[in-house]
Motif scaffolding. Structure first.
Motif, PDB file in Angstrom:
ATOM      1  N   GLY A  55       1.899  -2.985 -12.065  1.00 14.96           N
ATOM      2  CA  GLY A  55       3.213  -2.236 -12.418  1.00 14.96           C
ATOM      3  C   GLY A  55       3.044  -0.900 -12.242  1.00 14.96           C
ATOM      4  O   GLY A  55       3.561  -0.192 -12.935  1.00 14.96           O
ATOM      5  N   ARG A  57      10.098  -5.909  -6.952  1.00 15.09           N
ATOM      6  CA  ARG A  57      10.467  -4.448  -7.535  1.00 15.09           C
ATOM      7  C   ARG A  57      10.922  -3.815  -6.277  1.00 15.09           C
ATOM      8  O   ARG A  57      10.514  -3.922  -5.006  1.00 15.09           O
ATOM      9  CB  ARG A  57       9.289  -3.820  -7.934  1.00 15.09           C
ATOM     10  CG  ARG A  57       8.468  -4.358  -9.477  1.00 15.09           C
ATOM     11  CD  ARG A  57       7.478  -3.875 -10.013  1.00 15.09           C
ATOM     12  NE  ARG A  57       7.646  -2.160  -9.836  1.00 15.09           N
ATOM     13  CZ  ARG A  57       6.404  -1.426  -9.652  1.00 15.09           C
ATOM     14  NH1 ARG A  57       5.265  -2.215  -9.626  1.00 15.09           N
ATOM     15  NH2 ARG A  57       6.417  -0.187  -9.512  1.00 15.09           N
ATOM     16  N   GLY A  67       4.440  -8.312  -8.866  1.00 13.48           N
ATOM     17  CA  GLY A  67       5.510  -7.350  -9.077  1.00 13.48           C
ATOM     18  C   GLY A  67       6.255  -7.171  -7.535  1.00 13.48           C
ATOM     19  O   GLY A  67       6.853  -6.302  -7.142  1.00 13.48           O
TER      20      GLY A  67
END
Length: 332
Positions: free
Chosen positions: A78, A102, A99
């Motif tokens: 993250g 994203r 992730g």
């Protein structure tokens, strides 16, 4: 290896770095650099293959210059990416990364445009030695910039992952991910020991112009196969210790006769799919290929190159174990 670059722009040279980690590109960051929010100071000193940098402990705008550990470790933990190099593949961000959906700017594969990078107002730039070898000084003038060594520099993939995690401030969290992977690989090895003891495997890569045996070496998929207990063929041994592949001409395909199982993928890096497909047909439509014991026994398996070749993280290693769990029962 280049000598350390001189100070430039926002980069500050600091001393007193931990010598024990210098070869991996990190200073001794201490036990409090994970999680990042526990940091008591704003910056930490990092030394790396191209110089030294004063790096934010809690970066807010990060650029990853390669789609290997720099991008993959960031997405696993993250880290606030604003831009990253991505794969020459579809999708350009591997689906095995937690992730991966994203939003961040995709910089493409193998391109470092300093003028474009300047527009992101980054406070940290991370890239492997190859991505920064020609433009480190220019990039370091934009933000704190750190280069790290990878398998190209004879550094194990998991060590590179820990190095990058240390730069981002999540080294302990990355160590936990690696420990989980190793535990899973060991279970797989033990559960399949009897079957794997009787089979030898060659891992093949079809490139734009030739067929290569991926050797039993430092290269990412080879290490995963070893961790999982997969035995390699004699033809998979490197001629020199540092060799990561052996090239085969169409007339040399019979060298693969020592394989009970062939695992293969196509491309990697700059993919150039049409040319790779042509190479694949040129080798596999020949009589020597059809005579191979593994081919005649139907023990030839294709795997995705985005994980097997472009993987560089605990998440990618887990994806390879997923594939092996599916394939190994079919080795029998």
């Amino acid at each position: 290896m280049r000598t350390p670059a001189s100070p430039l722009g926002r980069r500050t040279v600091l001393t007193g770095l931990g010598a024990g980690l210098a070869t991996l590109g990190l200073s001794a960051c201490g036990p409090r650099d994970t999680p990042r929010e526990q940091s008591t100071t704003d910056t930490k000193a990092v030394t790396h293959p191209y110089g030294e940098a004063d790096v934010p402990r809690s970066p807010r705008r990060v650029i990853a210059l390669d789609p290997g550990q720099a991008m993959q470790v960031a997405l696993e933990h993250g880290i606030p990416l604003v831009a990253s190099a991505t794969l020459d593949a579809e999708p350009p961000v591997p689906g095995y990364l937690p992730g991966g959906k994203r939003e961040f700017e995709h910089l493409g594969f193998g391109q470092v445009d300093v003028e474009r990078l300047a527009g992101f107002d980054a406070d940290l730039v991370v890239g492997n030695t190859a991505s920064l070898q020609d433009n480190y000084d220019a990039v370091a003038g934009l933000a704190s910039t750190v280069a790290y060594a990878n398998t190209r520099d004879a550094v194990e993939w998991h060590e590179s992952a820990l190095t990058v995690a240390g730069i981002y401030g999540v080294r302990e969290a990355q160590q936990r991910k690696l420990d989980e992977y190793r535990d899973r690989a060991e279970r797989f090895k033990n559960d399949n020991a009897e079957l794997l003891a009787d089979k030898k495997v060659a891992l093949l890569r079809f490139t734009t112009d030739e067929l290569r045996i991926v050797t039993d070496s430092i290269i990412f998929p080879s290490r995963i196969l070893t961790d999982a207990g997969v035995r390699r063929t004699e033809s998979s041994a490197p001629e020199q210790a540092e060799d990561t592949y052996t090239s085969l001409s169409p007339e040399q395909v019979s060298r693969l006769a020592d394989a009970d199982v062939l695992i293969h993928f196509s491309g990697g890096g700059a993919f150039e799919g049409g040319q790779v497909s042509s190479t694949f047909r040129r080798y596999t439509e020949g009589e020597l290929w059809r005579r191979l014991p593994a081919v005649r026994a139907g023990k030839v398996f294709e795997v995705p190159r985005v994980s097997w070749w472009d993987g560089a993280s605990a998440s990618a290693a887990g994806a390879l174990l997923d594939d092996l769990e599916r394939l190994v029962p079919r080795f029998a």
